[in-house]
Design an enzyme around this catalytic site. Structure first.
Site, mmCIF file in Angstrom:
data_model
loop_
_atom_site.group_PDB
_atom_site.id
_atom_site.type_symbol
_atom_site.label_atom_id
_atom_site.label_comp_id
_atom_site.label_asym_id
_atom_site.label_seq_id
_atom_site.Cartn_x
_atom_site.Cartn_y
_atom_site.Cartn_z
ATOM 1 N N LYS A 1 113.850 -55.908 13.617
ATOM 2 C CA LYS A 1 114.312 -56.670 14.710
ATOM 3 C C LYS A 1 115.549 -57.371 14.223
ATOM 4 C CE LYS A 1 110.092 -56.213 15.738
ATOM 5 N NZ LYS A 1 108.925 -56.274 15.459
ATOM 6 N N ALA B 1 109.181 -60.229 9.403
ATOM 7 C CA ALA B 1 109.454 -59.217 10.345
ATOM 8 C C ALA B 1 110.635 -59.903 11.260
ATOM 9 C CB ALA B 1 108.250 -58.821 11.216
ATOM 10 N N TRP C 1 99.080 -60.711 14.337
ATOM 11 C CA TRP C 1 99.415 -59.533 15.056
ATOM 12 C C TRP C 1 98.414 -58.522 14.867
ATOM 13 C CZ3 TRP C 1 101.951 -54.955 12.009
ATOM 14 C CH2 TRP C 1 102.618 -53.935 13.091
ATOM 15 N N ASP D 1 104.256 -61.296 5.631
ATOM 16 C CA ASP D 1 104.785 -60.423 6.155
ATOM 17 C C ASP D 1 106.195 -61.076 7.027
ATOM 18 O OD1 ASP D 1 105.421 -58.577 8.533
ATOM 19 O OD2 ASP D 1 103.606 -58.345 9.079
HETATM 20 C C1 LMR Z 1 104.997 -56.647 18.590
HETATM 21 O O1 LMR Z 1 104.396 -57.561 18.013
HETATM 22 O O2 LMR Z 1 105.015 -56.741 19.890
HETATM 23 C C2 LMR Z 1 106.032 -56.038 17.795
HETATM 24 O O3 LMR Z 1 106.001 -56.063 16.079
HETATM 25 C C3 LMR Z 1 106.015 -54.602 17.968
HETATM 26 C C4 LMR Z 1 104.776 -54.062 17.425
HETATM 27 O O4 LMR Z 1 105.028 -52.791 17.042
HETATM 28 O O5 LMR Z 1 103.654 -54.245 17.840
#
Ligand code: LMR
Length: 397
Positions: free
Chosen positions: A246, A213, A130, A211
């Site tokens: 989420k 999420a 990410w 992590d």
């Molecule tokens: C994403 O990866 O699109 C989500 O986790 C939203 C974000 O805040 O980036």
């Protein structure tokens, strides 16, 4: 007079957030948003879950004060979330918990704590990961190294490359792992792979930070935590950064928690003190409303059941979209190149398109995805799969 603020260095906008505004500014009617990781229904909405609505109504009715909670948040929220995430893999008395603004807040506070525990640490991130992970580390001046993780040729996690790279980590380094539904690849570690990673962390004295999420978006609430629960039993210390955005659909209410699994009660108390202090100096008290909604849902059997079935419906829709897109791309291209979409899990997969192809998809076809060709499967519907697949096939062949 000196104009100090005008001298601020220009900041590169986050690529996912930038995509949100580009999509909003596009007025073509057939545009398709496969960008930001937000769940959408078959009719394109991001709904408030029924369980959330009911819990909020109850709170509105019954809540008597908006006075401060504790610095670390509400203890009932800690217990409910520790139970949801860790089950009974770690004794209660060895878990320290900190409510944070969203999972991002938990990642940030986890790193703040890790760097204080070991100022010489290096943070190991999966390649890819990410984009906010390296961005937060850079803002904190935390040195980062990456470990190979996703193999685009097979569409699965490359465990031996990962272990080879992590073998170079030194004692006290932090390894960031995705609990499930790897963002951006959708390629998760198998149970055996988690065991190998746990052995490596134990042998080298690395601190895993997981992590989490997307619990419940992969193979189910329990299955999605099996790997990290094993890890929790196998290493002396571990951090988990959890998001409620989420799986509870509470994006803007910023529900998050940092869990620290500690080897004994004394360490737990020390960690809890550091956690309080980190919240105090960042924003004093954490947000409470969303956390209280989550606690209400998790501790009421009827609401919990309602939430679990709504979550399961979201999970199954993602799998349905994976199957539909992979089948349609297979049909149009006559290849098995997109078969991997079917096996990966969660909201995201990487198509394997080049940045130019991604740009062409956006400008020529109104199909939006992150520059590394990450797509959010929840942005598709049965109706839009054919046009999205046609655009992808045209751009990528
Ligand atoms: C994403 O990866 O699109 C989500 O986790 C939203 C974000 O805040 O980036």
């Amino acid at each position: 007079m000196t104009a100090l603020l005008a001298g601020l260095p220009a900041q590169e906008p986050d690529k996912i957030i930038r995509l949100m505004s580009m999509f909003a500014a596009d007025d073509r009617p057939g545009k398709i948003d496969l960008g930001v990781g937000v769940y959408r229904t078959e009719t394109g909405e991001t709904p408030i879950l029924k369980a959330v609505k009911t819990a909020e109504a109850r709170l509105l009715d019954a809540q008597l004060t908006k006075g401060y909670t504790a610095l670390s948040g509400d203890p009932a929220f800690h217990r409910a979330m520790a139970d949801l995430v860790l089950g009974n893999s770690v004794p209660q008395g060895q878990i320290a918990a900190l409510a944070t603004p969203g999972g991002t807040g938990a990642v940030r506070q986890g790193l703040e704590m890790a760097i204080r525990a070991n100022p010489d640490m290096t943070l190991w991130l999966s390649a890819p990961t990410w984009p906010n992970h390296p961005a937060i580390a850079a803002a904190m001046d935390v040195p980062v190294r990456t470990y190979r993780y996703y193999d685009p040729a097979t569409g699965i996690a490359d465990l031996s490359a990962m272990l080879d790279d992590l073998a170079q980590a030194k004692t006290g380094d932090v390894v960031l792992l995705h609990g499930c539904c790897h963002n951006p690849s959708g390629a998760d570690l198998s149970r055996d792979a988690w065991e190998e990673v746990a052995r490596l962390c134990g042998r080298l004295g690395l601190l895993p930070m997981v992590d989490l999420a997307y619990q419940g978006f992969g193979d189910g609430l329990e299955a999605d935590t099996a790997g990290l629960r094993h890890l929790a039993t196998a290493v002396p210390e571990m951090l988990v950064a959890v998001s409620g955005s989420k799986n509870f659909g509470l994006y803007r209410d910023r529900v998050g928690i940092l869990l620290a699994c500690c080897p004994d009660g004394a360490t737990r108390d020390r960690v809890a003190g550091t956690m309080d202090w980190l919240n105090r100096l960042s924003y004093a008290f954490p947000p409470d409303h969303g956390a209280r909604v989550v606690t209400t849902i998790l501790t009421d059997p009827d609401l919990r059941q309602s939430w679990e079935s709504e979550l399961d419906a979201m999970r199954l829709r993602l799998i349905q979209m994976r199957q539909a897109l992979s089948a349609e791309l297979g049909r149009i291209t006559g290849t098995d190149r997109f078969e991997k979409l079917r096996h990966q899990r969660g909201m995201f997969s990487l198509l394997g398109a080049t940045p130019d192809q991604v740009a062409a998809l956006r400008t020529d076809h109104g199909v939006y995805m992150v520059g590394d060709s990450r797509i959010n499967l929840a942005g598709l519907t049965i109706e839009t799969v054919p046009s999205a697949a046609a655009a992808i096939a045209a751009a990528m062949t």
